[in-house]
Design a protein around this motif. Structure first.
Motif, PDB file in Angstrom:
ATOM      1  N   GLY A 122       0.676  -1.146   0.157  1.00 58.95           N
ATOM      2  CA  GLY A 122       0.086   0.031   0.002  1.00 58.95           C
ATOM      3  C   GLY A 122       0.915   1.223  -0.278  1.00 58.95           C
ATOM      4  N   HIS A 123       0.204   2.331  -0.187  1.00 56.19           N
ATOM      5  CA  HIS A 123       0.832   3.650  -0.216  1.00 56.19           C
ATOM      6  C   HIS A 123       0.967   4.225   1.407  1.00 56.19           C
ATOM      7  CE1 HIS A 123       1.698   7.735  -1.331  1.00 56.19           C
ATOM      8  NE2 HIS A 123       0.979   8.181  -0.544  1.00 56.19           N
ATOM      9  N   VAL A 124       2.347   4.554   1.496  1.00 58.99           N
ATOM     10  CA  VAL A 124       2.681   5.077   2.999  1.00 58.99           C
ATOM     11  C   VAL A 124       2.766   6.682   2.892  1.00 58.99           C
ATOM     12  CG1 VAL A 124       4.356   4.986   4.970  1.00 58.99           C
ATOM     13  CG2 VAL A 124       3.613   2.809   3.293  1.00 58.99           C
ATOM     14  N   ALA A 125       1.997   7.083   3.875  1.00 54.88           N
ATOM     15  CA  ALA A 125       2.147   8.832   3.882  1.00 54.88           C
ATOM     16  C   ALA A 125       1.728   9.211   5.013  1.00 54.88           C
ATOM     17  CB  ALA A 125       1.572   9.346   2.734  1.00 54.88           C
ATOM     18  N   ALA A 126       2.258  10.104   5.844  1.00 55.67           N
ATOM     19  CA  ALA A 126       1.745  10.977   6.994  1.00 55.67           C
ATOM     20  C   ALA A 126       1.160   9.858   8.141  1.00 55.67           C
ATOM     21  CB  ALA A 126       0.603  11.681   6.655  1.00 55.67           C
ATOM     22  N   GLY A 127       2.268   8.961   8.255  1.00 60.80           N
ATOM     23  CA  GLY A 127       1.869   8.072   9.531  1.00 60.80           C
ATOM     24  C   GLY A 127       0.670   7.159   9.172  1.00 60.80           C
ATOM     25  N   CYS A 128       0.261   6.939   7.839  1.00 62.26           N
ATOM     26  CA  CYS A 128      -0.787   5.893   7.593  1.00 62.26           C
ATOM     27  C   CYS A 128      -0.286   5.031   6.226  1.00 62.26           C
ATOM     28  CB  CYS A 128      -2.054   6.670   7.101  1.00 62.26           C
ATOM     29  SG  CYS A 128      -2.983   7.499   8.669  1.00 62.26           S
ATOM     30  N   VAL A 129      -1.130   3.901   6.218  1.00 60.98           N
ATOM     31  CA  VAL A 129      -0.885   3.042   4.977  1.00 60.98           C
ATOM     32  C   VAL A 129      -2.223   2.865   4.257  1.00 60.98           C
ATOM     33  CG1 VAL A 129      -0.946   0.727   6.150  1.00 60.98           C
ATOM     34  CG2 VAL A 129       0.009   0.849   3.751  1.00 60.98           C
ATOM     35  N   THR A 130      -2.384   2.747   2.969  1.00 60.53           N
ATOM     36  CA  THR A 130      -3.710   2.828   2.389  1.00 60.53           C
ATOM     37  C   THR A 130      -3.506   1.431   1.660  1.00 60.53           C
ATOM     38  OG1 THR A 130      -3.870   5.309   1.809  1.00 60.53           O
ATOM     39  CG2 THR A 130      -5.222   3.845   0.611  1.00 60.53           C
ATOM     40  N   CYS A 131      -4.478   0.418   1.810  1.00 64.06           N
ATOM     41  CA  CYS A 131      -4.455  -0.870   1.287  1.00 64.06           C
ATOM     42  C   CYS A 131      -4.507  -0.614  -0.240  1.00 64.06           C
ATOM     43  CB  CYS A 131      -5.421  -1.760   1.744  1.00 64.06           C
ATOM     44  SG  CYS A 131      -5.611  -3.259   1.062  1.00 64.06           S
ATOM     45  N   PRO A 132      -3.965  -1.293  -1.065  1.00 70.01           N
ATOM     46  CA  PRO A 132      -3.794  -1.307  -2.448  1.00 70.01           C
ATOM     47  C   PRO A 132      -5.280  -1.778  -3.041  1.00 70.01           C
ATOM     48  CG  PRO A 132      -2.233  -2.905  -2.078  1.00 70.01           C
ATOM     49  CD  PRO A 132      -2.885  -2.368  -0.568  1.00 70.01           C
ATOM     50  N   TRP A 133      -5.788  -2.653  -2.214  1.00 64.82           N
ATOM     51  CA  TRP A 133      -6.900  -3.252  -3.017  1.00 64.82           C
ATOM     52  C   TRP A 133      -8.075  -2.454  -2.824  1.00 64.82           C
ATOM     53  CZ3 TRP A 133      -7.162  -9.157  -1.399  1.00 64.82           C
ATOM     54  CH2 TRP A 133      -6.413  -9.801  -2.117  1.00 64.82           C
ATOM     55  N   HIS A 134      -8.676  -1.876  -1.961  1.00 67.89           N
ATOM     56  CA  HIS A 134      -9.864  -1.147  -1.534  1.00 67.89           C
ATOM     57  C   HIS A 134      -9.744   0.291  -1.046  1.00 67.89           C
ATOM     58  CE1 HIS A 134     -11.178  -5.592  -2.226  1.00 67.89           C
ATOM     59  NE2 HIS A 134     -11.721  -4.969  -3.169  1.00 67.89           N
ATOM     60  N   GLY A 135      -8.312   0.740  -0.724  1.00 67.30           N
ATOM     61  CA  GLY A 135      -8.120   1.972  -0.144  1.00 67.30           C
ATOM     62  C   GLY A 135      -8.604   2.087   1.192  1.00 67.30           C
ATOM     63  N   TRP A 136      -8.832   1.020   2.060  1.00 67.89           N
ATOM     64  CA  TRP A 136      -8.759   1.055   3.569  1.00 67.89           C
ATOM     65  C   TRP A 136      -7.611   1.604   4.093  1.00 67.89           C
ATOM     66  CZ3 TRP A 136     -12.267  -2.040   7.100  1.00 67.89           C
ATOM     67  CH2 TRP A 136     -13.531  -2.132   6.505  1.00 67.89           C
ATOM     68  N   GLN A 137      -7.590   2.683   4.927  1.00 65.97           N
ATOM     69  CA  GLN A 137      -6.439   3.412   5.477  1.00 65.97           C
ATOM     70  C   GLN A 137      -6.233   3.143   6.984  1.00 65.97           C
ATOM     71  OE1 GLN A 137      -6.154   7.765   5.679  1.00 65.97           O
ATOM     72  NE2 GLN A 137      -4.526   7.243   4.092  1.00 65.97           N
ATOM     73  N   TYR A 138      -4.956   2.719   7.442  1.00 70.47           N
ATOM     74  CA  TYR A 138      -4.885   2.558   8.837  1.00 70.47           C
ATOM     75  C   TYR A 138      -3.580   3.271   9.285  1.00 70.47           C
ATOM     76  CZ  TYR A 138      -7.295  -1.602   7.546  1.00 70.47           C
ATOM     77  OH  TYR A 138      -8.245  -2.448   6.908  1.00 70.47           O
ATOM     78  N   GLU A 139      -3.798   3.765  10.571  1.00 73.39           N
ATOM     79  CA  GLU A 139      -2.451   4.419  11.143  1.00 73.39           C
ATOM     80  C   GLU A 139      -1.537   3.432  11.377  1.00 73.39           C
ATOM     81  OE1 GLU A 139      -4.318   6.042  14.767  1.00 73.39           O
ATOM     82  OE2 GLU A 139      -5.306   7.839  13.774  1.00 73.39           O
TER      83      GLU A 139
END
Length: 112
Positions: A63-80
């Motif tokens: 996933g994309h990592v930015a600002a202390g979060c990661v965004t899952c590449p499949w459906h865009g769920w984002q986690y701290e």
């Protein structure tokens, strides 16, 4: 007092990779004791969490990592990264692990 009877946290630090394997702003996947874990290096800090997205098992490390979060590449769920909290519903959906870098190696506490 009940807290006095609680067992101390027994740490189980496992060497998983070289620091150079995970560049700033990215993640790697590691398999530790049968568990897929995503290890992140973001803003000079190290983080580790369950490598499969809580939503539908997507590859969190990709996933994309930015600002202390990661965004899952499949459906865009984002986690701290630090807590595993999903940023929309504010629930801790991803298990996180303590992680440290020592002498150029990354270690994860599998008991955290």
């Amino acid at each position: 007092m009940e807290a006095d009877r609680m067992p101390n946290h027994v740490q189980n630090w496992v060497d998983v990779a070289a620091e150079e394997d995970c560049v700033e702003g990215h993640a790697i996947e590691v398999l530790v004791e049968g568990t897929l874990i995503a290890v992140f290096h973001d803003d000079g800090q190290w983080y580790a969490m369950d490598g499969m997205c809580a939503h539908q098992g997507g590859p969190i490390a990709q996933g994309h990592v930015a600002a202390g979060c990661v965004t899952c590449p499949w459906h865009g769920w984002q986690y701290e990264l630090s807590t595993g909290i999903q940023t929309i519903n504010r629930q801790p959906l991803q298990k996180t692990y303590s992680v440290r870098a020592i002498d150029g190696r990354i270690e994860i506490d599998m008991n955290s």
